[in-house]
Design an enzyme around this catalytic site. Sequence first.
Site, PDB file in Angstrom:
ATOM      1  N   GLU A  96     -54.946 -36.871   4.551  1.00  0.00           N
ATOM      2  CA  GLU A  96     -53.780 -37.511   3.967  1.00  0.00           C
ATOM      3  C   GLU A  96     -53.571 -36.955   2.569  1.00  0.00           C
ATOM      4  O   GLU A  96     -54.512 -36.749   1.821  1.00  0.00           O
ATOM      5  CB  GLU A  96     -54.013 -39.023   3.920  1.00  0.00           C
ATOM      6  CG  GLU A  96     -54.338 -39.562   5.296  1.00  0.00           C
ATOM      7  CD  GLU A  96     -54.533 -41.062   5.355  1.00  0.00           C
ATOM      8  OE1 GLU A  96     -54.298 -41.738   4.344  1.00  0.00           O
ATOM      9  OE2 GLU A  96     -54.923 -41.535   6.431  1.00  0.00           O
ATOM     10  N   CYS A 109     -51.927 -35.877  -4.886  1.00  0.00           N
ATOM     11  CA  CYS A 109     -53.356 -36.162  -4.706  1.00  0.00           C
ATOM     12  C   CYS A 109     -53.824 -35.423  -3.457  1.00  0.00           C
ATOM     13  O   CYS A 109     -53.376 -35.709  -2.346  1.00  0.00           O
ATOM     14  CB  CYS A 109     -53.534 -37.674  -4.570  1.00  0.00           C
ATOM     15  SG  CYS A 109     -55.242 -38.165  -4.376  1.00  0.00           S
ATOM     16  N   CYS A 116     -66.500 -37.369   3.795  1.00  0.00           N
ATOM     17  CA  CYS A 116     -67.316 -37.066   2.613  1.00  0.00           C
ATOM     18  C   CYS A 116     -68.744 -37.470   2.921  1.00  0.00           C
ATOM     19  O   CYS A 116     -68.975 -38.489   3.562  1.00  0.00           O
ATOM     20  CB  CYS A 116     -66.808 -37.828   1.392  1.00  0.00           C
ATOM     21  SG  CYS A 116     -67.732 -37.458  -0.122  1.00  0.00           S
ATOM     22  N   CYS A 120     -70.391 -43.222  -1.185  1.00  0.00           N
ATOM     23  CA  CYS A 120     -70.281 -44.240  -2.236  1.00  0.00           C
ATOM     24  C   CYS A 120     -69.927 -45.563  -1.555  1.00  0.00           C
ATOM     25  O   CYS A 120     -69.107 -45.596  -0.634  1.00  0.00           O
ATOM     26  CB  CYS A 120     -69.207 -43.858  -3.246  1.00  0.00           C
ATOM     27  SG  CYS A 120     -69.560 -42.286  -4.055  1.00  0.00           S
ATOM     28  N   CYS A 123     -66.119 -46.803  -1.107  1.00  0.00           N
ATOM     29  CA  CYS A 123     -65.095 -45.820  -0.736  1.00  0.00           C
ATOM     30  C   CYS A 123     -64.973 -45.708   0.780  1.00  0.00           C
ATOM     31  O   CYS A 123     -65.966 -45.467   1.472  1.00  0.00           O
ATOM     32  CB  CYS A 123     -65.461 -44.468  -1.337  1.00  0.00           C
ATOM     33  SG  CYS A 123     -64.383 -43.127  -0.783  1.00  0.00           S
ATOM     34  N   GLY A 170     -62.938 -36.464   0.082  1.00  0.00           N
ATOM     35  CA  GLY A 170     -63.954 -35.440  -0.080  1.00  0.00           C
ATOM     36  C   GLY A 170     -64.409 -35.219  -1.511  1.00  0.00           C
ATOM     37  O   GLY A 170     -63.780 -35.657  -2.466  1.00  0.00           O
ATOM     38  N   GLU A 171     -65.554 -34.553  -1.635  1.00  0.00           N
ATOM     39  CA  GLU A 171     -66.117 -34.212  -2.940  1.00  0.00           C
ATOM     40  C   GLU A 171     -65.838 -32.717  -3.180  1.00  0.00           C
ATOM     41  O   GLU A 171     -66.466 -31.851  -2.572  1.00  0.00           O
ATOM     42  CB  GLU A 171     -67.626 -34.497  -2.941  1.00  0.00           C
ATOM     43  CG  GLU A 171     -68.381 -33.954  -4.132  1.00  0.00           C
ATOM     44  CD  GLU A 171     -67.733 -34.270  -5.484  1.00  0.00           C
ATOM     45  OE1 GLU A 171     -67.486 -35.440  -5.778  1.00  0.00           O
ATOM     46  OE2 GLU A 171     -67.476 -33.311  -6.240  1.00  0.00           O
ATOM     47  N   LEU A 225     -67.443 -42.322 -12.737  1.00  0.00           N
ATOM     48  CA  LEU A 225     -68.662 -42.930 -13.286  1.00  0.00           C
ATOM     49  C   LEU A 225     -68.948 -44.299 -12.651  1.00  0.00           C
ATOM     50  O   LEU A 225     -70.017 -44.514 -12.103  1.00  0.00           O
ATOM     51  CB  LEU A 225     -68.510 -43.047 -14.811  1.00  0.00           C
ATOM     52  CG  LEU A 225     -69.779 -43.385 -15.572  1.00  0.00           C
ATOM     53  CD1 LEU A 225     -70.817 -42.288 -15.428  1.00  0.00           C
ATOM     54  CD2 LEU A 225     -69.470 -43.626 -17.056  1.00  0.00           C
ATOM     55  N   CYS A 345     -55.801 -45.362  -3.720  1.00  0.00           N
ATOM     56  CA  CYS A 345     -57.123 -44.750  -3.867  1.00  0.00           C
ATOM     57  C   CYS A 345     -58.112 -45.405  -2.918  1.00  0.00           C
ATOM     58  O   CYS A 345     -58.177 -46.622  -2.851  1.00  0.00           O
ATOM     59  CB  CYS A 345     -57.685 -44.996  -5.257  1.00  0.00           C
ATOM     60  SG  CYS A 345     -56.763 -44.255  -6.543  1.00  0.00           S
TER      61      CYS A 345
HETATM   62  N1  SAH Z   1     -65.110 -37.317  -4.430  1.00  0.00           N
HETATM   63  C1  SAH Z   1     -64.406 -37.264  -5.653  1.00  0.00           C
HETATM   64  C2  SAH Z   1     -62.914 -37.247  -5.496  1.00  0.00           C
HETATM   65  C3  SAH Z   1     -62.332 -38.160  -4.468  1.00  0.00           C
HETATM   66  S1  SAH Z   1     -62.523 -39.888  -4.771  1.00  0.00           S
HETATM   67  C4  SAH Z   1     -64.829 -38.376  -6.562  1.00  0.00           C
HETATM   68  O1  SAH Z   1     -65.539 -39.286  -6.116  1.00  0.00           O
HETATM   69  O2  SAH Z   1     -64.488 -38.312  -7.741  1.00  0.00           O
HETATM   70  C5  SAH Z   1     -61.234 -40.130  -5.961  1.00  0.00           C
HETATM   71  C6  SAH Z   1     -61.336 -41.454  -6.735  1.00  0.00           C
HETATM   72  O3  SAH Z   1     -60.986 -42.568  -5.897  1.00  0.00           O
HETATM   73  C7  SAH Z   1     -62.720 -41.716  -7.258  1.00  0.00           C
HETATM   74  O4  SAH Z   1     -62.722 -42.021  -8.626  1.00  0.00           O
HETATM   75  C8  SAH Z   1     -63.143 -42.887  -6.441  1.00  0.00           C
HETATM   76  O5  SAH Z   1     -64.059 -43.637  -7.091  1.00  0.00           O
HETATM   77  C9  SAH Z   1     -61.857 -43.633  -6.203  1.00  0.00           C
HETATM   78  N2  SAH Z   1     -62.004 -44.604  -5.128  1.00  0.00           N
HETATM   79  C10 SAH Z   1     -62.631 -44.438  -3.960  1.00  0.00           C
HETATM   80  N3  SAH Z   1     -62.580 -45.568  -3.204  1.00  0.00           N
HETATM   81  C11 SAH Z   1     -61.901 -46.468  -3.920  1.00  0.00           C
HETATM   82  C12 SAH Z   1     -61.497 -47.821  -3.662  1.00  0.00           C
HETATM   83  N4  SAH Z   1     -61.800 -48.438  -2.522  1.00  0.00           N
HETATM   84  N5  SAH Z   1     -60.772 -48.453  -4.605  1.00  0.00           N
HETATM   85  C13 SAH Z   1     -60.447 -47.816  -5.754  1.00  0.00           C
HETATM   86  N6  SAH Z   1     -60.803 -46.547  -6.039  1.00  0.00           N
HETATM   87  C14 SAH Z   1     -61.519 -45.870  -5.144  1.00  0.00           C
HETATM   88 FE1  SF4 Z   2     -67.805 -41.004  -3.224  1.00  0.00          FE
HETATM   89 FE2  SF4 Z   2     -65.621 -39.530  -3.824  1.00  0.00          FE
HETATM   90 FE3  SF4 Z   2     -67.003 -39.098  -1.540  1.00  0.00          FE
HETATM   91 FE4  SF4 Z   2     -65.581 -41.334  -1.796  1.00  0.00          FE
HETATM   92  S1  SF4 Z   2     -64.772 -39.251  -1.738  1.00  0.00           S
HETATM   93  S2  SF4 Z   2     -67.699 -41.158  -0.972  1.00  0.00           S
HETATM   94  S3  SF4 Z   2     -65.825 -41.762  -3.988  1.00  0.00           S
HETATM   95  S4  SF4 Z   2     -67.766 -38.818  -3.626  1.00  0.00           S
END
Ligand code: SAH
Ligand code: SF4
Length: 370
Positions: A96, A109, A116, A120, A123, A170-171, A225, A345
């Site tokens: 997406e 975006c 991924c 986390c 997420c 993804g990362e 962070l 997000c």
């Molecule tokens: N993997 C990378 C980039 C993709 S995630 C990273 O983690 O930075 C992009 C952003 O979306 C990150 O800051 C992540 O913490 C945020 N994010 C993921 N799941 C979320 C959620 N359920 N609510 C709000 N922000 C979220």
């Molecule tokens: Fe964590 Fe970013 Fe991967 Fe989601 S996309 S699991 S926030 S590293």
Amino acid sequence: MTAGVERTNLLGMPKAKLEAFFETLGEKRFRAQQVLQWIHQRGVDDFDQMTNMSKVLREKLKDVAEVRGPEVVYDETSKDGTRKWVMRMDNGNSVETVLIPDGERGTLCVSSQIGCSLDCTFCSTGKRGFNRNLTAAEIIGQVWVARRAFMPFEPNADRPITNVVMMGMGEPLLNFDNVVDAMNLMMEDLAYGISKRRVTLSTSGVVPALDRLGEVTDVSLAISLHAPNDELRNQLVPLNKKYPISELLAATRRYLSRLPDKRKATIEYTVIEGVNDQPEHARELVTLLKGLPCKINLIPFNPFPESDFRRPSMNATRRFQAVLNEAGFVTTVRTTRGDDIDAACGQLVGRVEDRTRRSQRYIAVQQVNP
Ligand code: SAH
Ligand code: SF4
């Protein structure tokens, strides 16, 4: 085309690779410039339309090469103007991509992987597991599709895409080479010409790759962070057990110090009710980030079905923000956009596990809403 021979997809090739490609064909390097402009500035994927090249060369290209973008299976615009595409990639997976217009700015975006591997806890992408890396063509293909949706441009219209953030699925640092190729195309004057300040890579903290990134590019940086201490961050971002906060912030400083200009990192902090949203967390964050050139972006947690976490109240988020602001950190709260089309997000899950169901739903939506 000779049967069985795979054609080279030119879509994901930055200038240097395209020049090398033309050299192997025995052609002049400047052809790369023409082809870049056709593909990325004019959205052309048919060699016959590339009329500043001879017919002979066009035929040759048709034999060995192609310009193949992702297939759009869903395209919808939210009530607030946020537009979301679901794009089908090779082998049937989809990702997406979201465009968020905001005044003169349009932020796209972009996803870097299908799923991924970092898991986390807050997420939804992470919850679906990892499928595979996207190719450079599939990453820049998301920008290509979005840009093409606005062609032809009105001469004086605002540019639809002024910023790109690698904040989709993804990362990005775990798909290093393809992400770097795609970002080079975003910044390439003959392609999208987006300034390096307006291309942002977001990472949850793959420290060695962050150092490598500083050696090859100077895009803007966002650090996910989400917690002011290791104990809490270990729970939210499991990667923290490998690369703890002190190492991540040291690598961030190294990256910023290499940049030719004075630029700040963005610290992303997903605010989760009762988990990391207390004033003492904010105060701890102030101490942690002291002296780091950064601005802070608070993202109220976006709930999804598999998660027990809750979104904090706006009051709690504002209280948290006030502590940071008073300490001198420029702190913004990301407003949730595209809620009605699941474009916020952490709601980007693509189609990793429940392949058929989701695709059928999108196709159904398309048929209802052609
Ligand atoms: N993997 C990378 C980039 C993709 S995630 C990273 O983690 O930075 C992009 C952003 O979306 C990150 O800051 C992540 O913490 C945020 N994010 C993921 N799941 C979320 C959620 N359920 N609510 C709000 N922000 C979220
Ligand atoms: Fe964590 Fe970013 Fe991967 Fe989601 S996309 S699991 S926030 S590293």
